[in-house]
Design an enzyme around this catalytic site. Structure first.
Site, PDB file in Angstrom:
ATOM      1  N   GLY A 130      40.275  48.688  43.140  1.00  0.00           N
ATOM      2  CA  GLY A 130      40.106  49.098  44.541  1.00  0.00           C
ATOM      3  C   GLY A 130      41.222  50.049  44.947  1.00  0.00           C
ATOM      4  N   VAL A 176      55.304  59.607  40.181  1.00  0.00           N
ATOM      5  CA  VAL A 176      55.260  59.545  38.708  1.00  0.00           C
ATOM      6  C   VAL A 176      55.308  60.963  38.135  1.00  0.00           C
ATOM      7  CG1 VAL A 176      53.774  58.969  36.725  1.00  0.00           C
ATOM      8  CG2 VAL A 176      54.039  57.335  38.605  1.00  0.00           C
ATOM      9  N   ARG A 224      36.115  50.630  38.716  1.00  0.00           N
ATOM     10  CA  ARG A 224      36.247  49.329  38.041  1.00  0.00           C
ATOM     11  C   ARG A 224      35.398  49.474  36.776  1.00  0.00           C
ATOM     12  NH1 ARG A 224      38.492  46.023  42.130  1.00  0.00           N
ATOM     13  NH2 ARG A 224      37.737  46.399  44.236  1.00  0.00           N
ATOM     14  N   ASP A 266      45.441  43.179  39.870  1.00  0.00           N
ATOM     15  CA  ASP A 266      45.477  42.260  38.726  1.00  0.00           C
ATOM     16  C   ASP A 266      44.468  42.624  37.634  1.00  0.00           C
ATOM     17  OD1 ASP A 266      43.425  41.536  40.394  1.00  0.00           O
ATOM     18  OD2 ASP A 266      43.868  39.394  40.386  1.00  0.00           O
ATOM     19  N   THR A 288      47.393  47.679  45.612  1.00  0.00           N
ATOM     20  CA  THR A 288      46.239  46.957  46.171  1.00  0.00           C
ATOM     21  C   THR A 288      46.589  46.528  47.587  1.00  0.00           C
ATOM     22  OG1 THR A 288      45.043  44.837  46.137  1.00  0.00           O
ATOM     23  CG2 THR A 288      47.084  44.895  44.905  1.00  0.00           C
ATOM     24  N   ASP A 342      45.682  43.908  48.907  1.00  0.00           N
ATOM     25  CA  ASP A 342      45.658  42.436  49.001  1.00  0.00           C
ATOM     26  C   ASP A 342      47.033  41.757  48.941  1.00  0.00           C
ATOM     27  OD1 ASP A 342      42.938  42.632  49.133  1.00  0.00           O
ATOM     28  OD2 ASP A 342      42.560  41.936  47.099  1.00  0.00           O
ATOM     29  N   ASP A 391      48.493  40.530  46.396  1.00  0.00           N
ATOM     30  CA  ASP A 391      48.284  39.266  45.667  1.00  0.00           C
ATOM     31  C   ASP A 391      48.803  39.301  44.230  1.00  0.00           C
ATOM     32  OD1 ASP A 391      46.463  41.108  44.770  1.00  0.00           O
ATOM     33  OD2 ASP A 391      44.761  39.737  44.726  1.00  0.00           O
ATOM     34  N   ARG A 438      34.860  36.129  75.448  1.00  0.00           N
ATOM     35  CA  ARG A 438      34.160  35.810  74.210  1.00  0.00           C
ATOM     36  C   ARG A 438      35.104  35.347  73.109  1.00  0.00           C
ATOM     37  NH1 ARG A 438      30.052  40.976  74.225  1.00  0.00           N
ATOM     38  NH2 ARG A 438      28.315  39.883  75.202  1.00  0.00           N
ATOM     39  N   GLY A 447      40.424  40.263  51.298  1.00  0.00           N
ATOM     40  CA  GLY A 447      41.261  39.278  50.605  1.00  0.00           C
ATOM     41  C   GLY A 447      40.359  38.219  50.006  1.00  0.00           C
ATOM     42  N   ARG A 448      39.806  38.531  48.817  1.00  0.00           N
ATOM     43  CA  ARG A 448      38.870  37.593  48.163  1.00  0.00           C
ATOM     44  C   ARG A 448      39.542  36.266  47.844  1.00  0.00           C
ATOM     45  NH1 ARG A 448      36.211  41.760  44.142  1.00  0.00           N
ATOM     46  NH2 ARG A 448      38.421  42.227  44.002  1.00  0.00           N
ATOM     47  N   HIS A 503      35.736  48.126  54.509  1.00  0.00           N
ATOM     48  CA  HIS A 503      36.517  49.136  53.775  1.00  0.00           C
ATOM     49  C   HIS A 503      37.362  50.038  54.650  1.00  0.00           C
ATOM     50  CE1 HIS A 503      33.949  47.643  50.612  1.00  0.00           C
ATOM     51  NE2 HIS A 503      34.789  48.192  49.740  1.00  0.00           N
TER      52      HIS A 503
END
Ligand code: F6P
Length: 328
Positions: free
Chosen positions: A15, A27, A76, A107, A130, A132, A134, A167, A175-176, A258
């Site tokens: 992602g 880089v 991917r 990862d 990423t 995330d 994570d 409301r 964040g799976r 996204h």
């Protein structure tokens, strides 16, 4: 294996995340600074298999530090999961005389790098890219800070309308398997409840908590839900459940999706990406490989891939406490 590095390939995989362009730039420029050749590989590991390469010099990466996405594109790759795909990738690297790789991703990217390294003993260094946050061994990943700011800005807007109509809003964030975005953006946006995969709150406790806050005088509520949370997995189903059990609120759902992966990187992400990119070339030149370059306590660290991809994401329990106290 420790041979002198002369030509480095760089790719982005998995992602995309804001700040990936800044990392590629760092880089490429660190290569130029150290008189190494640099080759951009398009579409991640898939481009490696297909030989989709382009030589890059310091000027090839001008005016990209401020741009979201990744100009090298990302993918991917299913083919890289096969022995044959990885063999083809290795042959392309040899043909192009690339003798080291910098891979920027999460990862999945590092898992691929580890397997490849095991089969072909090829020097690879990774940068955590990423939204995330994570990855083990680094306090922050490239793109996370920008994503947090995007989410907070969106929730601020949702709060305006939630408040006008009395409301309750369920806001799903990415964040799976990781609650970092939900927890931190939730605190930053003053959410009433935050649901994360690392902590199963349970529907009953959620209702009790919402009833308590209604009783305390709140007229609207924001619940931030990480996409991987147990009770929020089907967010529309959860909305229905709350509405059926709490007639005091009209419930609405917003899935941010996204939008969280796009946009100009924050200054923090640009600086982080620049530091990590330089760190990657430093690592390769000093003979390190099979490591991720991370940041811990504001210092650059080198973390073996095996550690970076191991274990579950750990959440800071102090943050959960802060969220509970400040939403009372
Ligand atoms: O890993 C980054 C991430 O944005 C996750 O938060 C999300 O679950 C996933 O990627 C979405 O992947 P895709 O863009 O392939 O649908």
């Amino acid at each position: 294996m420790s041979t002198k590095i002369t030509k480095v390939g760089v790719l982005t995989s998995g992602g995309d995340a804001p700040g990936m362009n800044a990392a590629i730039r760092a880089v490429v420029r660190a290569c130029a600074y150290n008189e190494l050749s640099c080759v951009g590989i398009f579409r991640g590991y898939q481009g490696l298999i297909e030989g989709d390469f382009e030589d890059l010099d310091a000027r090839s990466v001008k005016n990209i530090i401020n741009r979201g996405g990744t100009f090298l594109k990302s993918a991917r790759s299913k083919d890289f999961r096969t022995v044959e795909g990885r063999q083809k990738a290795y042959e392309n690297l040899k043909k192009a005389e690339i003798d080291a790789l910098v891979v920027i991703g999460g990862d999945g990217t590092f898992t691929g790098a580890s397997v490849f390294k095991g089969e072909h003993d090829f020097p690879i260094v990774g940068l955590p890219g990423t939204i995330d946050n994570d990855i083990n061994g680094t306090d922050y990943t490239i793109g996370y800070d920008t994503a947090l700011n995007t989410v907070v800005e969106a929730i601020d807007k949702i709060r305006d309308t939630a408040n006008s109509h009395n409301r309750l809003f369920l806001v799903e964030v990415m964040g799976r398997n990781a609650g970092d975005i939900a927890l931190n953006a939730g605190i930053g946006a003053g959410a009433e409840e935050i649901l994360i995969p690392e902590e199963d709150m349970g529907r009953t406790r959620l209702l009790e908590s919402l009833r308590r806050s209604k009783k305390s005088g709140k007229t609207s509520s924001i619940i931030v839900v990480a996409e991987g949370d147990q009770i929020g997995k089907n967010i529309f189903d959860l909305a229905k459940y709350i509405e059926e059990n709490m007639s005091a609120y009209e419930v609405r759902v917003t899935v941010l999706g996204h939008i969280q992966r796009g946009g100009a990187p924050s200054c923090y992400d640009r600086v982080l990406a620049s530091r990590l990119g330089v760190g990657a070339i430093d690592a390769l030149m000093s003979g390190q490989q099979d490591v991720m370059v991370g940041i811990a306590n504001r210092k650059i660290v080198y973390v073996p891939f095996a550690r970076a991809i191991s274990g579950q994401n750990e959440i800071d329990v102090e943050l959960i406490r802060v969220a509970d106290i400040t939403s009372v």
